[in-house]
Design a protein around this motif. Sequence first.
Motif, short mmCIF file in Angstrom:
data_model
loop_
_atom_site.label_atom_id
_atom_site.label_comp_id
_atom_site.label_asym_id
_atom_site.label_seq_id
_atom_site.Cartn_x
_atom_site.Cartn_y
_atom_site.Cartn_z
N VAL A 39 -25.55 -79.06 0.57
CA VAL A 39 -24.04 -79.56 1.18
C VAL A 39 -23.36 -80.08 0.06
CG1 VAL A 39 -22.76 -80.95 2.48
CG2 VAL A 39 -24.65 -79.75 3.49
N GLU A 40 -23.81 -80.63 -0.87
CA GLU A 40 -23.17 -81.33 -2.01
C GLU A 40 -22.77 -80.25 -3.15
OE1 GLU A 40 -25.89 -84.24 -3.42
OE2 GLU A 40 -25.06 -85.74 -1.96
N LEU A 41 -23.76 -79.12 -3.33
CA LEU A 41 -23.51 -78.18 -4.25
C LEU A 41 -22.47 -77.02 -3.65
CD1 LEU A 41 -27.08 -77.77 -5.37
CD2 LEU A 41 -25.26 -78.64 -6.79
N GLY A 42 -22.19 -77.20 -2.26
CA GLY A 42 -21.28 -76.04 -1.67
C GLY A 42 -22.03 -74.89 -1.35
N LEU A 43 -23.22 -74.84 -0.97
CA LEU A 43 -23.87 -73.76 -0.70
C LEU A 43 -24.10 -73.76 0.75
CD1 LEU A 43 -26.81 -73.76 -3.49
CD2 LEU A 43 -24.61 -72.25 -3.34
N ALA A 44 -23.91 -75.00 1.74
CA ALA A 44 -24.08 -74.85 3.00
C ALA A 44 -23.07 -75.91 3.54
CB ALA A 44 -25.50 -75.12 3.17
N THR A 45 -22.77 -75.85 4.79
CA THR A 45 -22.05 -76.74 5.31
C THR A 45 -22.29 -77.13 7.00
OG1 THR A 45 -20.75 -75.09 6.79
CG2 THR A 45 -19.62 -75.65 4.76
N ARG A 46 -22.13 -78.45 7.43
CA ARG A 46 -22.54 -78.86 8.65
C ARG A 46 -21.54 -78.41 9.74
NH1 ARG A 46 -24.06 -83.50 5.53
NH2 ARG A 46 -21.67 -84.24 5.64
N SER A 47 -22.17 -77.77 10.81
CA SER A 47 -21.19 -77.50 12.01
C SER A 47 -21.11 -78.51 12.91
CB SER A 47 -22.10 -76.11 12.63
OG SER A 47 -23.17 -76.59 13.33
N ALA A 48 -19.87 -78.47 13.89
CA ALA A 48 -19.76 -79.47 14.68
C ALA A 48 -20.45 -79.24 15.75
CB ALA A 48 -18.21 -79.48 14.99
N GLY A 49 -20.62 -80.19 16.87
CA GLY A 49 -21.36 -79.84 17.98
C GLY A 49 -22.90 -80.36 17.90
N ARG A 50 -23.51 -80.31 19.12
CA ARG A 50 -24.93 -80.58 19.22
C ARG A 50 -25.64 -79.63 19.71
NH1 ARG A 50 -25.68 -84.72 15.78
NH2 ARG A 50 -24.10 -86.31 16.01
N PRO A 51 -26.96 -79.26 19.06
CA PRO A 51 -27.47 -79.80 18.02
C PRO A 51 -27.00 -79.64 16.88
CG PRO A 51 -28.87 -78.09 18.76
CD PRO A 51 -27.58 -78.00 19.61
N LEU A 52 -26.92 -80.46 15.86
CA LEU A 52 -26.33 -80.38 14.48
C LEU A 52 -26.90 -79.08 13.74
CD1 LEU A 52 -24.37 -81.29 12.27
CD2 LEU A 52 -26.37 -82.59 11.40
N ARG A 53 -25.98 -78.26 13.47
CA ARG A 53 -26.54 -76.94 12.83
C ARG A 53 -26.18 -76.82 11.28
NH1 ARG A 53 -28.95 -73.70 16.62
NH2 ARG A 53 -29.07 -71.90 15.29
N TYR A 54 -26.58 -76.23 10.44
CA TYR A 54 -26.43 -76.05 9.24
C TYR A 54 -26.18 -74.49 8.97
CZ TYR A 54 -27.40 -80.79 7.87
OH TYR A 54 -27.50 -82.27 7.73
N VAL A 55 -24.85 -74.33 8.12
CA VAL A 55 -24.33 -72.94 7.84
C VAL A 55 -24.28 -72.45 6.62
CG1 VAL A 55 -22.52 -71.07 8.49
CG2 VAL A 55 -23.16 -73.23 10.37
N VAL A 56 -25.04 -71.41 6.10
CA VAL A 56 -25.09 -71.21 4.76
C VAL A 56 -23.63 -70.34 4.48
CG1 VAL A 56 -25.90 -68.84 4.99
CG2 VAL A 56 -26.16 -70.08 2.89
N ILE A 57 -23.28 -70.94 3.10
CA ILE A 57 -21.97 -70.11 2.52
C ILE A 57 -22.57 -69.07 2.13
CG2 ILE A 57 -20.17 -70.39 0.86
CD1 ILE A 57 -20.02 -72.55 3.09
N ALA A 58 -21.64 -67.93 2.26
CA ALA A 58 -22.04 -66.47 1.57
C ALA A 58 -22.49 -66.76 0.06
CB ALA A 58 -20.95 -65.60 1.84
N PRO A 59 -23.50 -66.15 -0.35
CA PRO A 59 -23.91 -66.32 -1.67
C PRO A 59 -22.98 -65.75 -2.58
CG PRO A 59 -25.74 -65.79 -0.10
CD PRO A 59 -24.48 -65.61 0.69
N ASP A 60 -22.38 -64.99 -2.26
CA ASP A 60 -21.36 -64.29 -3.24
C ASP A 60 -20.30 -65.15 -3.85
OD1 ASP A 60 -20.12 -63.89 -1.07
OD2 ASP A 60 -19.38 -61.90 -1.47
N SER A 61 -20.05 -66.14 -2.87
CA SER A 61 -18.98 -67.11 -3.15
C SER A 61 -19.39 -68.48 -3.57
CB SER A 61 -17.88 -67.17 -1.82
OG SER A 61 -18.58 -67.57 -0.72
#
Length: 335
Positions: free
Chosen positions: A60-82
């Motif tokens: 997340v700190e590197l900008g490669l993933a984000t946290r989604s809202a809601g429960r359960p907490l899910r992590y979403v990967v940022i498209a690798p090309d960006s």
Amino acid sequence: MNGETLSLEVTDVLEAVGLGGQDEAVYDALVRRTQATISELAQECRLPVPAIRRALRSLVELGLATRSAGRPLRYVVIAPDSGLEALLREREARLRDVRLHIRTLMEMYRAGTRFAHPGELVEVVSGRDEVNERWVQVQRNTRTQVRGFDRPPYAAPQGHAEPNPVELDLLKRGVKYRVIYDRSVLELPGWLEDVMTGIRHGEQARIGADLPMKLAISDDRLALIPLLRPGADALTASYLIHPSPLLDALIALFEALWTRSVPVPLDVPGVVEEPSRDEALLLSLLASGATDKAAGRALGWSERTVQRHITRLMRRLGVQTRFQIAMEATRRGWI
């Protein structure tokens, strides 16, 4: 491309940006899933939950993933090309800053080494192979120019009858060679042909009287003084001079002798070819004061073609200005 290949490629990239093995495994799994919970990643990666949390925090700190809202907490990967591209651009910007800072660091280093460790300012290189390897290395590490004194005796049995292949290669890459030859070389068979080969490739050559030594200076960073006694058949030692007042003195000595030396004569029969019909006409137009544009129009050339021919004539005649071209062509009877 199979999943194993993709995993290896992603791992290589993440190693380059400084992530550890567990971070790489989590990112690899997240790329395949596109989004996942901590427990899902822990099960797939076979890692404890605290390790998964640490890895996700890094991503997340590197900008490669984000946290989604809601429960359960899910992590979403940022498209690798960006995501990865942005990360790489940041790393490249930092590397550019480091490169810009290298010059300042080198100035500090030179200032510190001039007097801090005087015993290390002159290095003695011994052994025939070691001397030859160091000479090649000194040339290869040159960025701008090599300056040197060249004089007998020569270690090679054929004397000075073969061009320096490293020099010819570096001349093609834009590294300048300025060499002063002791006038005693004029008596050596094959010397002229050798030097003319270098001159045709761009070497600037002059002849001086009673040069004190053999010498090669790489930029303003290193100087090499070969030690070859009269009658010896091999170079067995050399002095390598690092940044110091001694190196400064050698550079000043070279520049002083360069101004007093004379260019190698290029009007030796068979060395400088006669101008072609178009070149002769170009010389006449230049002597008359025609601009590049006007000369090009008269000859049916572009301005760039005119400038290319002028550069070739300068190199062939061993001159540096258009005025000198006209003077030398007049002296030779070309115009």
